[in-house]
Write an enzyme that holds these catalytic residues in place. Structure first.
Site, PDB file in Angstrom:
ATOM      1  N   LYS A 189       0.828  -1.212   0.000  1.00 35.28           N
ATOM      2  CA  LYS A 189       0.000   0.000   0.000  1.00 35.28           C
ATOM      3  C   LYS A 189       0.856   1.253   0.000  1.00 35.28           C
ATOM      4  O   LYS A 189       0.531   2.228  -0.667  1.00 35.28           O
ATOM      5  CB  LYS A 189      -0.929   0.017   1.224  1.00 35.28           C
ATOM      6  CG  LYS A 189      -2.103  -0.918   1.097  1.00 35.28           C
ATOM      7  CD  LYS A 189      -3.181  -0.566   2.091  1.00 35.28           C
ATOM      8  CE  LYS A 189      -4.285  -1.602   2.110  1.00 35.28           C
ATOM      9  NZ  LYS A 189      -5.276  -1.351   3.147  1.00 35.28           N
TER      10      LYS A 189
ATOM     11  N   LYS B 194      -5.176 -10.762  -6.736  1.00 32.51           N
ATOM     12  CA  LYS B 194      -6.328 -10.812  -5.840  1.00 32.51           C
ATOM     13  C   LYS B 194      -7.411  -9.835  -6.306  1.00 32.51           C
ATOM     14  O   LYS B 194      -7.088  -8.731  -6.743  1.00 32.51           O
ATOM     15  CB  LYS B 194      -5.820 -10.414  -4.446  1.00 32.51           C
ATOM     16  CG  LYS B 194      -6.830 -10.442  -3.346  1.00 32.51           C
ATOM     17  CD  LYS B 194      -6.214 -10.001  -2.026  1.00 32.51           C
ATOM     18  CE  LYS B 194      -5.996  -8.503  -1.966  1.00 32.51           C
ATOM     19  NZ  LYS B 194      -5.755  -7.978  -0.612  1.00 32.51           N
TER      20      LYS B 194
ATOM     21  N   LYS C  45     -10.608  -4.089  -3.847  1.00 35.02           N
ATOM     22  CA  LYS C  45     -11.310  -2.823  -4.113  1.00 35.02           C
ATOM     23  C   LYS C  45     -10.318  -1.729  -4.469  1.00 35.02           C
ATOM     24  O   LYS C  45     -10.659  -0.806  -5.199  1.00 35.02           O
ATOM     25  CB  LYS C  45     -12.188  -2.419  -2.929  1.00 35.02           C
ATOM     26  CG  LYS C  45     -11.459  -2.244  -1.616  1.00 35.02           C
ATOM     27  CD  LYS C  45     -12.404  -2.333  -0.421  1.00 35.02           C
ATOM     28  CE  LYS C  45     -11.655  -2.873   0.780  1.00 35.02           C
ATOM     29  NZ  LYS C  45     -12.474  -3.459   1.795  1.00 35.02           N
TER      30      LYS C  45
HETATM   31  P1  TYM Z   1     -10.588  -5.996   4.193  1.00 35.84           P
HETATM   32  O1  TYM Z   1     -11.640  -5.009   4.561  1.00 35.84           O
HETATM   33  O2  TYM Z   1      -9.601  -5.627   3.146  1.00 35.84           O
HETATM   34  O3  TYM Z   1     -11.272  -7.340   3.702  1.00 35.84           O
HETATM   35  C1  TYM Z   1     -12.287  -7.963   4.470  1.00 35.84           C
HETATM   36  C2  TYM Z   1     -12.131  -9.463   4.399  1.00 35.84           C
HETATM   37  O4  TYM Z   1     -12.217  -9.923   3.040  1.00 35.84           O
HETATM   38  C3  TYM Z   1     -11.131 -10.782   2.750  1.00 35.84           C
HETATM   39  N1  TYM Z   1     -10.793 -10.644   1.332  1.00 35.84           N
HETATM   40  C4  TYM Z   1     -10.700 -11.678   0.472  1.00 35.84           C
HETATM   41  N2  TYM Z   1     -10.855 -12.998   0.622  1.00 35.84           N
HETATM   42  C5  TYM Z   1     -10.702 -13.777  -0.475  1.00 35.84           C
HETATM   43  N3  TYM Z   1     -10.393 -13.299  -1.706  1.00 35.84           N
HETATM   44  C6  TYM Z   1     -10.226 -11.974  -1.891  1.00 35.84           C
HETATM   45  N4  TYM Z   1      -9.938 -11.500  -3.108  1.00 35.84           N
HETATM   46  C7  TYM Z   1     -10.372 -11.097  -0.786  1.00 35.84           C
HETATM   47  N5  TYM Z   1     -10.271  -9.760  -0.634  1.00 35.84           N
HETATM   48  C8  TYM Z   1     -10.532  -9.504   0.665  1.00 35.84           C
HETATM   49  C9  TYM Z   1     -10.006 -10.284   3.645  1.00 35.84           C
HETATM   50  O5  TYM Z   1      -9.025 -11.267   3.845  1.00 35.84           O
HETATM   51  C10 TYM Z   1     -10.758  -9.936   4.914  1.00 35.84           C
HETATM   52  O6  TYM Z   1     -10.945 -11.065   5.717  1.00 35.84           O
HETATM   53  N6  TYM Z   1      -7.213  -5.800   7.851  1.00 35.84           N
HETATM   54  C11 TYM Z   1      -8.535  -6.300   7.507  1.00 35.84           C
HETATM   55  C12 TYM Z   1      -9.648  -5.751   8.365  1.00 35.84           C
HETATM   56  C13 TYM Z   1      -9.480  -5.988   9.836  1.00 35.84           C
HETATM   57  C14 TYM Z   1      -9.591  -7.241  10.494  1.00 35.84           C
HETATM   58  C15 TYM Z   1      -9.433  -6.951  11.886  1.00 35.84           C
HETATM   59  C16 TYM Z   1      -9.800  -8.549  10.069  1.00 35.84           C
HETATM   60  C17 TYM Z   1      -9.278  -5.054  10.784  1.00 35.84           C
HETATM   61  N7  TYM Z   1      -9.242  -5.620  12.017  1.00 35.84           N
HETATM   62  C18 TYM Z   1      -9.471  -7.971  12.839  1.00 35.84           C
HETATM   63  C19 TYM Z   1      -9.842  -9.555  11.035  1.00 35.84           C
HETATM   64  C20 TYM Z   1      -9.676  -9.279  12.398  1.00 35.84           C
HETATM   65  C21 TYM Z   1      -8.823  -5.894   6.076  1.00 35.84           C
HETATM   66  O7  TYM Z   1      -8.234  -5.001   5.542  1.00 35.84           O
HETATM   67  O8  TYM Z   1      -9.856  -6.518   5.507  1.00 35.84           O
END
Ligand code: TYM
Length: 334
Positions: free
Chosen positions: A114, A197, A200
């Protein structure tokens, strides 16, 4: 015995979740309400680590929450809340930041990706400490399991390391959480670039399927998805990443094993296969979109549901934080 604790978080950084979020995470949240004490959080504090507009954040936080309920989270069984409503997240993050080495934080690959995108010098310190805030989210609730996609593996490892370090230094305080990653859907890929992947922030509009998108564009995007040379519908990550991604999607959404799908489309070419994938995506997303729209039409009720979640979350977070304050040597406030 108390039910196992589940925690996960999702960022309100877009106007819709996408298929990767849905398959990799949200569907697991819904499944894990059963038999677990589940907490799911819209992580707005994480969303301000990159450039954003306050109005968009407010809108997207409500959209994210509405989609969670619309996808099947039951407010009676799951605690669904917004991160900034529970101040302990920031407070514990600070304590954990002070336990994290600079080098350790610098190794986080998501930060590297990022910050490269925004330019290393202009990336915020918040983006750098982002995974430590994530660790605080998880540890506050003493989570046993954390449903996530593969991209969060490294952050979960850091979380475990920090929990262990804290426990070793200050006495047993935190449960060590384990990632709950479903192999088949851990990385849904971009329809236009099937080795990357679905994301967004980096996918092109044609590469991403949004949960709140209308059937027309959804169908068009699936039909235009990059497939591979040849005509056979076969799973082969190496030589057919595009077809393999679509097979995984269809298999996950219908519950049909991939070999059965391969047999079904033998000799039929890609057209019939893609048409069916498009239909199952539309069938899955349409009811979620309609329920989301309904929930968003009554903001007062949605905010009330989130207030209920925040109150339940606060009770747990406050208890953990009281222990932490004492363990690290802060004076009692009264
Ligand atoms: P975020 O908001 O980017 O994504 C949310 C969840 O979606 C999953 N994900 C995917 N899984 C499969 N294929 C994909 N292409 C794909 N894109 C996204 C992500 O792995 C995630 O589970 N850092 C985290 C948010 C967070 C979090 C937490 C997660 C903050 N605190 C505590 C778990 C526990 C994030 O950016 O997710």
């Amino acid at each position: 015995m108390a039910s196992p604790r589940v925690f996960s978080g999702i960022q309100p950084t877009a106007d819709s979740f996408h298929l990767g979020n849905y398959l990799g995470a949200v569907r697991q949240y819904v499944a894990m309400q059963e038999g677990n004490d589940a907490f799911y959080c819209v992580v707005d504090l994480h969303a301000i680590t990159v450039d954003y507009r306050p109005e968009a954040l407010r809108r997207r936080s409500r959209i994210a929450a509405a989609q969670l309920f619309a996808a099947g989270l039951d407010p009676e069984r799951s605690t669904v809340f917004v991160q900034s409503h529970v101040r302990e997240h920031s407070e514990l993050a600070w304590v954990l930041i002070c336990l994290t080495g600079m080098g350790e934080a610098a190794r986080m690959t998501q930060f590297k990706d990022k910050s490269a995108r925004y330019g290393e010098a202009s990336a915020s310190v918040g983006l750098f400490t982002y995974p430590i805030l994530q660790a605080a989210d998880i540890l506050l609730y003493q989570a046993d399991a954390v449903p996530v996609g593969a991209d969060q593996k490294q952050h979960l490892e850091l979380t475990r390391d920090l929990a262990q370090r804290f426990n070793h230094r200050f006495g047993e305080t935190f449960t060590l959480p384990r990632p709950h990653i479903v192999k088949e859907v851990e990385k849904i890929t971009d329809l236009q670039d099937p080795t990357a992947k679905m994301s967004k922030s980096s996918s092109s509009p044609g590469g991403i399927l949004d949960v709140l998108e209308q059937p027309g564009p959804l169908r068009k995007k699936v039909m235009r998805a990059v497939t591979d040379t040849g005509t056979e519908v076969l799973a082969d990550d190496e030589n057919k990443p595009g077809v393999t991604n679509l097979l995984r999607i269809q298999s996950a959404l219908t519950g049909t094993p991939i070999p059965e799908l391969e047999a079904r489309y033998a000799g039929q070419g890609y057209g019939a296969f893609k048409k069916d994938v498009a239909e199952v995506v539309v069938e899955t997303f349409t009811p979620i979109r309609e329920r989301t729209e309904k929930l968003l039409a009554d903001e007062t009720e949605l905010d009330r549901m989130l207030a209920v979640g925040a109150a339940r979350a606060r009770a747990v977070a406050a208890e953990t934080m009281a222990t932490v304050r004492d363990r690290v040597g802060f004076l009692p406030a009264s």
